[in-house]
Scaffold this active site. Structure first.
Site, PDB file in Angstrom:
ATOM      1  N   GLU A 171      -0.984   0.185 -14.104  1.00  0.00           N
ATOM      2  CA  GLU A 171      -2.219   0.896 -14.463  1.00  0.00           C
ATOM      3  C   GLU A 171      -2.170   2.351 -13.986  1.00  0.00           C
ATOM      4  O   GLU A 171      -2.649   3.258 -14.684  1.00  0.00           O
ATOM      5  CB  GLU A 171      -3.426   0.156 -13.898  1.00  0.00           C
ATOM      6  CG  GLU A 171      -3.706  -1.146 -14.649  1.00  0.00           C
ATOM      7  CD  GLU A 171      -4.860  -1.947 -14.085  1.00  0.00           C
ATOM      8  OE1 GLU A 171      -5.824  -2.215 -14.807  1.00  0.00           O
ATOM      9  OE2 GLU A 171      -4.787  -2.307 -12.887  1.00  0.00           O
ATOM     10  N   GLY A 193      -1.723  -3.097 -10.765  1.00  0.00           N
ATOM     11  CA  GLY A 193      -2.265  -1.764 -10.536  1.00  0.00           C
ATOM     12  C   GLY A 193      -1.203  -0.682 -10.597  1.00  0.00           C
ATOM     13  O   GLY A 193      -1.498   0.471 -10.915  1.00  0.00           O
ATOM     14  N   GLU A 218      -2.004 -10.021 -13.277  1.00  0.00           N
ATOM     15  CA  GLU A 218      -3.261 -10.428 -12.623  1.00  0.00           C
ATOM     16  C   GLU A 218      -3.746 -11.796 -13.067  1.00  0.00           C
ATOM     17  O   GLU A 218      -4.396 -12.517 -12.302  1.00  0.00           O
ATOM     18  CB  GLU A 218      -4.348  -9.383 -12.902  1.00  0.00           C
ATOM     19  CG  GLU A 218      -4.193  -8.075 -12.137  1.00  0.00           C
ATOM     20  CD  GLU A 218      -3.299  -7.073 -12.832  1.00  0.00           C
ATOM     21  OE1 GLU A 218      -3.277  -5.911 -12.401  1.00  0.00           O
ATOM     22  OE2 GLU A 218      -2.605  -7.445 -13.813  1.00  0.00           O
ATOM     23  N   ALA A 246      -1.344  -4.644  -6.097  1.00  0.00           N
ATOM     24  CA  ALA A 246      -2.328  -4.511  -5.026  1.00  0.00           C
ATOM     25  C   ALA A 246      -1.703  -4.863  -3.680  1.00  0.00           C
ATOM     26  O   ALA A 246      -0.659  -5.508  -3.612  1.00  0.00           O
ATOM     27  CB  ALA A 246      -3.518  -5.423  -5.305  1.00  0.00           C
TER      28      ALA A 246
END
Length: 698
Positions: free
Chosen positions: A105, A102, A125, A63
């Site tokens: 992901e 992310g 995370e 992020a």
């Protein structure tokens, strides 16, 4: 489409390039850009497959921290990942550097993944008190199975590309580090071989194979000890389990988002996010210009081959910097060097370094019995007993022996840096470098500026901390500096609580239940209670009114802590677990009688308030006096030096969360009931409460 994400076609491959320095973080512009570029690739009739690749040193590394705490702008990451996965043309992710959070992901939303050999992937995370909220907990176990997904997600640790390929996270490992060439070659192979669109969300074989197993119950049992006090690892486990128990991928995603929302609202998430940013901010020292020159440290001398000196030397050898250790006697020097070797060999046995690295690091450490060998050193660190007379004698000799421009540092944990510097003709080159025990393990380096320490030496100290992989905090000079000054106040309250009726184990249990890895008295045993005894003796010599202590009686009996197998607790060979000792109970009972103290029952709440609030009050005084520049400096000192639970954000952040008005009321109450300077309310604390402000507002 955003200007940080571009689309162009190379042959039959539509290439989507992310270029958002320094780490291609998933900002709003990047998310929008990826979605727009995917749409462009869908619409490009000549593109038979799409490739996502990143410029710079890494794939998407997570992020965008610049957007933390701000409202999320659409599209959110889950929508972008789903959009990628829903594409009817094969999408390949080419990974180099790190694909984290992310970023991984996004890669899991692609239909295929190729990685260069040096790449790493991970979902970290949990370290911020969160869980992967864009499908990570639902897609990863479909590739790896439950156990490995749980290990990766609850630890947040990275996985090397080779291991990722074996686990099925990566489909192909490239031959070299040319990421774009590897991505294009793999995408072309997908086209040539007519490979289908392969959505991770539709791969249910591993889910079916493990449905009904007890893997989740067993994993939670293990977490109870490993993740004591933490919320996020358990929520991560719940989310991964949802992949196996939900009727559909969509239902599992819904559960993931619910659990993600729970963590977003938690105090632990707030504490861990604060700690994350504070660690980055602490290196930016107020008033110290960014362009301050930094001296090059190529060679180091360490005085003292004991536990601290040996540990300090290991830090420099680990960083490839040659170290010479000085001792008074050959026997002490040989013993110290032998312990260093044993420490390295123990690390090698655990697989953390290779036998070759043991020899490589040992070759960087040598010994001497004379300070003459320090004449060309760039930095000399004194790590001897806490005696001002001894330290001044050493610094006077170093002043004569060391070259001009050499930095002279003391590892003192409490003593006056200015008085130590007064023994030299170069006080501007003298600084405190307070390592924490064990020095080769603990991450904190408390860098103590003297009144005359030059900016150049301060900046060198901060740069050096990074070089040896420490978290450096620059603090001012006073008794105990920041960390130990607060610790001494907590220690005095812990002692007073035991004097008046609590047991050492009751006090320690309150602190470990709060989240500390060990309590006040167990920590004293680990460090050696003779250290505290010598500090008290030094203060008594200096004319301070230091009250008698049952701890002094333990030292007189030769109970020095773990190193003598007995301190406040007793210990068994090969086991560091503290065991309550009836002999100590008797010593405490006798001490109470001598002092005319009638013991009373003391509640856990009183222990918590007196041990923690006294620290907050002292921290406020430290800020008021300018010993620490910011409350975050205190927070980081305590997180990395004393095991303050990071999920509580540090003592000053925690105080803000508790409410400064509540703490001030308690401080005033104990000032009336207990007395003592430590309970005199800090003027800064009173001012902040009156203005309805927090330490974080300063």
């Amino acid at each position: 489409m955003s200007d940080v994400v571009t689309y162009n076609r190379e042959g039959a491959i539509g290439v989507i390039t992310v270029n958002y320095p320094p780490v291609n973080a998933l900002s709003h512009a990047v998310r929008t850009g990826i979605q727009g570029a995917i749409q462009q690739g869908r619409d490009d009739a000549d593109a038979k497959a799409l490739l996502i690749v990143c410029d710079g040193r890494t794939f998407i590394a997570g992020a965008d921290i610049r957007e933390f705490g701000k409202p999320m702008q659409e599209p959110g990451l889950p929508e972008v990942v789903n959009f990628i996965e829903a594409t009817d043309k094969p999408v390949v992710a080419a990974i180099h550097g790190t694909a984290l959070g992310g970023g991984l992901e996004v890669a899991l939303g692609c239909h295929y993944r190729v990685a260069v050999p040096s790449a790493k992937v991970g979902l970290p995370e949990v370290k911020l008190g969160l869980l992967p909220g864009a499908g990570g907990t639902q897609r990863l176990p479909r590739l790896t199975g439950a156990q490995k997904a749980l290990e990766m997600i609850t630890s947040g640790e990275f996985v090397a590309a080779k291991d990722a390929a074996q686990l099925g996270i990566v489909d192909e490992l490239a031959d070299n580090d040319d990421v774009k060439a590897a991505g294009l070659a793999f995408a072309q192979k997908v086209v040539d071989e007519g490979k289908p669109v392969r959505r991770v969300s539709e791969q249910n074989d591993k889910l079916e194979a493990e449905k009904g197993s007890d893997v989740f119950d067993k994993f939670r049992e293990g977490l109870k000890k490993k993740a004591r006090g933490l919320l996020a690892p358990f929520k991560c486990t719940d989310a991964v389990e949802a992949a196996f128990t939900s009727a559909s991928f969509e239902e599992g995603m819904k559960r993931e988002r619910e659990l993600f929302g729970d963590l977003m609202d938690s105090d632990q998430r707030a504490g861990l996010i604060h700690a994350f940013f504070a660690e980055r901010e602490v290196s930016k020292v107020p008033g110290l210009p960014k362009d301050t020159p930094v001296r090059e440290i190529k060679t180091v001398g360490v005085i003292g081959a004991g536990t601290m000196g040996g540990g300090i030397a290991m830090n420099f050898a680990n960083a490839g910097i040659p170290v010479t250790i000085a001792e008074v006697k050959q026997e002490a020097l040989d013993k110290g060097l032998s312990i260093i070797r044993k420490n390295y060999e123990a690390t090698a046995k655990k697989g953390r370094i290779t036998p070759e690295q043991v020899e490589e690091r040992m070759s960087l450490i040598d010994g001497t019995l004379t300070y003459d060998d320090f004449k060309d050193k760039d930095l000399v660190i004194e790590a001897v007993f806490e005696s001002m007379d001894l330290k001044k004698k050493i610094f006077s000799e170093l002043d004569e022996k060391c070259k001009p421009g050499a930095i002279l540092a003391s590892n003192t944990s409490t003593l006056d840096i200015d008085e130590i510097a007064s023994a030299t003709k170069r006080p501007e080159d003298v600084i405190g470098l307070h390592f924490f025990s064990p020095a080769n393990v603990m991450k904190l380096l408390e860098i103590v500026r003297g009144e005359k320490t030059s900016d150049e030496v301060k900046a060198t100290g901060m740069a050096l901390a990074k070089k040896i992989k420490k978290v450096g905090v620059l603090v001012g000079n006073c008794n105990g500096f920041v960390g130990n000054r607060m610790l001494h106040k907590r220690g005095a309250e812990a002692m007073a609580l035991v004097d008046h009726g609590a047991s050492p184990q009751q006090v320690d249990k309150v602190l470990t239940d709060f989240g500390f890895p060990m309590g006040q008295f167990a920590m004293g045993d680990l460090a050696g209670i003779d250290i505290g005894h010598s500090i008290r003796e030094e203060r008594r010599k200096a004319g301070e009114d230091v009250p008698p202590s049952w701890m002094d009686k333990l030292v007189e009996k030769g109970r020095l802590g773990q190193k003598t197998m007995a301190g406040t607790y007793k210990y068994e060979e090969g086991n560091r677990k503290p065991i309550p000792d009836p002999e100590v109970d008797q010593i405490i009972a006798d001490f109470r009688k001598e002092q005319g103290i009638e013991p009373r029952e003391i509640s856990d709440q009183e222990i918590l308030e007196r041990c923690m609030y006294v620290m907050v009050n002292e921290g406020a005084k430290i800020l008021d006096e300018g010993i620490a520049d910011r409350s975050l400096d205190i927070d980081i000192t305590w997180i990395y030096g004393y095991g303050f639970p990071a999920y509580r954000g540090g003592p000053m952040f925690w105080a803000d969360q508790i409410g400064l008005d509540k703490i001030l009321d308690a401080v005033k109450k104990y000032h009336k009931e207990v007395g003592g300077k430590q309970w005199e309310p800090s003027p800064l604390l009173e001012k902040l409460v009156a203005e309805n402000k927090k330490f974080g507002d300063l």
